[in-house]
Design a protein around this motif. Structure first.
Motif, short mmCIF file in Angstrom:
data_model
loop_
_atom_site.label_atom_id
_atom_site.label_comp_id
_atom_site.label_asym_id
_atom_site.label_seq_id
_atom_site.Cartn_x
_atom_site.Cartn_y
_atom_site.Cartn_z
N UNK A 128 0.72 -1.38 -0.17
CA UNK A 128 -0.39 0.47 0.01
C UNK A 128 1.10 1.58 -0.44
N UNK A 129 0.31 2.33 -0.77
CA UNK A 129 0.96 3.22 -0.79
C UNK A 129 0.47 5.30 -0.65
N UNK A 130 0.55 5.35 0.38
CA UNK A 130 0.18 6.70 1.13
C UNK A 130 0.31 7.92 0.28
N UNK A 131 -0.58 8.01 -0.68
CA UNK A 131 -0.29 9.46 -2.29
C UNK A 131 -0.21 10.92 -0.98
N UNK A 132 0.36 11.80 -1.05
CA UNK A 132 -0.16 12.57 -0.74
C UNK A 132 0.37 13.83 -2.01
N UNK A 133 -0.86 14.14 -1.69
CA UNK A 133 -1.23 15.24 -2.43
C UNK A 133 -1.60 16.81 -2.53
N UNK A 134 -0.76 17.76 -2.87
CA UNK A 134 -0.85 19.18 -2.54
C UNK A 134 -2.32 19.37 -2.71
N UNK A 135 -3.28 20.10 -1.94
CA UNK A 135 -4.63 19.91 -2.51
C UNK A 135 -4.73 21.41 -3.20
N UNK A 136 -3.68 22.68 -3.23
CA UNK A 136 -4.10 23.29 -4.82
C UNK A 136 -3.65 22.63 -5.58
N UNK A 137 -2.90 21.84 -5.78
CA UNK A 137 -3.28 20.64 -6.96
C UNK A 137 -4.60 19.78 -7.72
#
Length: 785
Positions: A128-137
């Motif tokens: 499992x990979x945790x995908x952390x995304x800048x919410x402005x993108x």
């Protein structure tokens, strides 16, 4: 890199030019510190052959071998003569992943590593990979992020995504990762950061050797190290030229130069924030990167399999470029490495419009002479961020870079990030202080595996740990991967257009073939609850269609097909999987139930009978197995009262009562006490009564005898008697009074005084009658004389 590095970027004395020209004909310190190692294999009989380049002055070569999964090398596996350039290992088994270390002495100590094997099987589920995304993108890149998640799933990852504000606190972001990890510690393996998710800073360090650059550096490994204690107490730096390097108590930057404990997760970041040299802006640069990575993973574009090592710091005595010489031979082969040493043309002129799978560059870091300030956007004779923005194709797909300042990457137009915004580049790292170890990628591992291995290289598993760069106050907390951590070095073209239809109740698979030289295909289904893929056809399918009556058609079930290729490279051979073609089975008529009846009622989740009297609540599983819940010892299907679990037999004389396999509640009988009572209180060491008045402190012995301590005898010889010293006795002497026992047990009285006739205690006392012998007197008495 010191003041000379600044000079190198502006002017080069003629003598120094001559030195570099001379070096073009001799091995640099970085080459000398590396064994240029690769491997070849054969299957019958199984053999792995190690190959290396001979180095002048060699006087010894020692070889160690371990399984890839082992964490220590153990003893010497073999030694070979100083003139040898290969070693054949005949003690290998096909399908096993081995790792070798070759240690050369003489002419400079050097190490080389290779991960080798013969037809090594693939890792079909990555974790499992945790995908952390800048919410402005999230909104402007919704389509690209959806493609990213699909690609990750198609490559054997399950994805959990968190959209994070760039203004969040780094501990809060780490807690998101910790939450996912604690929920499934055996599943979560990696963190992929997209955008300007808050950047952790840590340490009082100067990995590039510059005192003015000492302080906190970016520390993405913080998001992968989940069990250690990170402190914020140190008062290290408060006047750094770049305020981001300041590190004082309570400022949110951590104290550690090194990771507190081993890093658990692979970490990589794609962050195009604050790169104004590129006119496209953050969103568009990120879009371009995601599209480029998407195309690479699906083999829509293929780099040329060659490497370049442009070492513009080879004049430094430390072997800072040895990471490259240890890495590239196993990646592209020893004959496809270019190493232009001459100072004249900069690196970007060699790569402009060219394609390379791997590159290494090093040069003196940037320095602004007008104001004497650090600059993070260039390296001597390599190029600058502005040049990379001007010339669209520079660098390779996988890159290593080294130079002053820009390893501290969270700043404007940073040179470490620049390749990811231009050309074919997908990863970059600041390698050399300490070195990185990528050799597992040649046998199919993803680059995040190499990142984790490098971050955790603190116990000497891979030598050297710092390539000779001493006294710079470096640990490992500044290590970071720029790029997608799931990237693999060699991709296989995937199949496409997968369709799953109902073929008289069984699932029928059809797809468009992969445009690659493959062996066949694997077919998978995704677990509806966990999303984990599992292969449902054990063997390779060598056509583009498949149906098996044993695989029922289940509307809504998700399936995947992956192409399989036997990849033969410079570390051996391994089975390489493409990304998968994924689809969901749709309607298409009645399905076959679990008993093979078209449109029948025996569907997954419905009742069945497994013919096992020990189970109840039997139901069909998603794989059409009739499985029941074990009836417990109280008659409850799926109940907790199973053999081996606790119960109560109602007997106070037993303990540890448990259900037996025959569902009898049986306890262990407590041992009897000294009075024969099971579990009684009359235990050895406790009080008892031995029935003897002549003893005291009666207690049970270990043999359960009630034994007291005998009282001492009194002055009459009676144990515990009352005739004790100081008590009354009778000395049988009428001439004494107040008779008492002495401490020697003698009965002694006080002698009475004599009377008037000399008799002790006699009655002839003054005042009593007496006879005075005088006839003429009467009433004679004793007087006081």
């Amino acid at each position: 890199m010191g003041p000379i590095a600044y000079t190198l970027q502006r002017a080069l004395p003629l003598a120094f030019t001559a030195l570099l020209v001379a070096m073009a004909h001799a091995q640099s310190p970085s080459e000398t510190a590396a064994v240029k190692l690769h491997a070849s294999v054969q299957s019958d009989p199984p053999r792995i052959t190690l190959h290396w380049v001979h180095h002048p002055g060699t006087n010894g070569i020692t070889i160690h071998r371990k399984l890839k999964s082992d964490t220590q090398w153990g003893g010497t596996y073999a030694t070979v003569g100083a003139s040898e350039t290969q070693f054949q290992d005949n003690g290998v088994v096909a399908g096993v992943s081995y790792e070798y270390r070759v240690h050369r002495t003489g002419g400079g100590t050097a190490y080389g590593y290779v991960n080798a094997g013969i037809a090594v099987p693939p890792m079909e589920y990555k974790g499992r990979i945790v995908l952390l995304v800048d919410n402005t993108l999230a909104a402007p890149l919704a389509a690209e992020l959806a493609d990213l998640e699909l690609d990750l799933k198609a490559d054997g990852w399950t994805v959990v995504r968190e959209d994070v504000s760039p203004n969040a606190q780094v501990p809060a972001v780490r807690n998101l990762v910790i939450g996912h990890y604690n929920a499934a510690p055996d599943q979560v393996k990696a963190v992929y950061i997209v955008g300007h998710v808050p950047v952790p800073y840590s340490g009082n360090t100067k990995p590039d050797g510059h005192d003015e650059h000492r302080g906190a550096w970016p520390c993405d490994g913080y998001y992968g190290e989940l069990n250690g204690t990170w402190t914020d107490n140190g008062n290290y730096q408060n006047n750094a030229p770049n305020y981001k390097n300041n590190n004082v108590p309570g400022d949110g930057k951590f104290d550690q130069n090194d990771f507190p404990t081993a890093v658990e997760l692979q970490v990589g970041r794609v962050d195009m924030h604050d790169m104004p040299a590129f006119t496209e802006g953050t969103v568009e640069l990120t879009r371009q990167y995601l599209d480029r990575a998407h195309g690479f993973k699906r083999r829509q574009w293929v780099p040329q399999e060659r490497g370049m090592i442009f070492d513009n710091l080879q004049w430094v005595s430390n072997p800072l470029g040895a990471s490259a010489w240890r890495t590239l031979p196993a990646m592209v082969g020893p004959d496809d490495i270019q190493a232009p040493y001459q100072y004249g043309a900069p690196f970007w002129t060699y790569t402009q419009g060219q394609s390379y799978l791997w590159t290494y560059t090093s040069g003196g870091g940037g320095y602004t002479w007008t104001d004497g300030q650090m600059s993070y956007n260039s390296a001597g004779n390599i190029g600058s961020t502005e040049e990379y923005a001007t010339f669209s194709s520079v660098g390779g797909v996988f890159n290593m870079s080294l130079g002053s300042y820009f390893g501290d990457w969270d700043n404007r137009n940073n040179f470490l990030k620049a390749p990811l915004a231009a050309g074919e580049a997908l990863t970059n790292c600041w390698s050399g202080m300490p070195p990185w170890y990528f050799h597992h990628m040649a046998l199919g591992e993803n680059i995040g595996y190499s990142t984790l291995l490098t971050m955790n290289n603190s116990n000497g598993l891979y030598q050297p740990q710092n390539d000779g760069w001493q006294g710079s106050g470096i640990g490992r907390s500044h290590l970071g991967l720029m790029g997608d951590p799931t990237l693999r070095m060699t991709m296989v073209a995937p199949p496409s257009n997968l369709a799953v239809t109902n073929n008289n109740g069984s699932a029928a698979f059809n797809w468009t073939p992969a445009e690659d030289d493959i062996l066949g295909y694997y077919i998978y289904q995704f677990d509806p609850a966990t999303g984990i893929p599992s292969r449902i056809v054990p063997n390779l399918v060598q056509t583009t269609g498949y149906s098996d009556p044993a695989i029922p058609f289940i509307a809504g079930r998700e399936y995947m097909v992956r192409a399989v290729k036997l990849e033969e490279r410079f570390s051996g051979s391994y089975y390489n999987l493409s990304l998968g073609a994924i689809t969901t089975a749709q309607g298409g008529g009645p399905a076959m139930d679990c008993e093979g009846v078209i449109g029948g009622p025996k569907l997954p989740g419905t009742a069945c009978d497994d013919n096992d009297p020990a189970t109840g609540n039997d139901t069909w599983t998603n794989d059409c197995e009739c499985v029941g819940q074990l009836i417990d010892c109280l008659g409850t299907p799926g109940g907790p009262a199973l053999p081996g679990t606790a119960c109560d037999d109602g007997n106070a004389s037993t303990i540890n009562d448990t259900w037996t396999n025959d569902c009898a509640c049986v306890g262990t009988l407590l041992p009897p006490d000294c009075e024969g009572t099971p579990g009684g209180s009359a235990l050895p060491g406790t009080a008892c009564d031995d029935g003897n008045a002549s003893t005291i402190n009666d207690t049970w012995t270990n043999d359960c005898a009630c034994v007291g301590t005998l009282l001492p005898p009194d002055c009459e010889g009676t144990p515990g008697g009352s005739a004790l010293p100081g008590t009354a006795c009778d000395d049988s002497n009428a001439s004494t009074i107040n008779d008492t026992w002495t401490y020697d047990c003698a009965c002694v009285g006080t002698l009475l005084p004599p009377d008037c006739v000399g008799t002790p205690g006699g009655s002839a006392l003054p005042g009593t009658p007496c006879v005075d012998g005088v006839p003429n007197t009467g009433n004679a008495t004793w007087n006081y004389d």
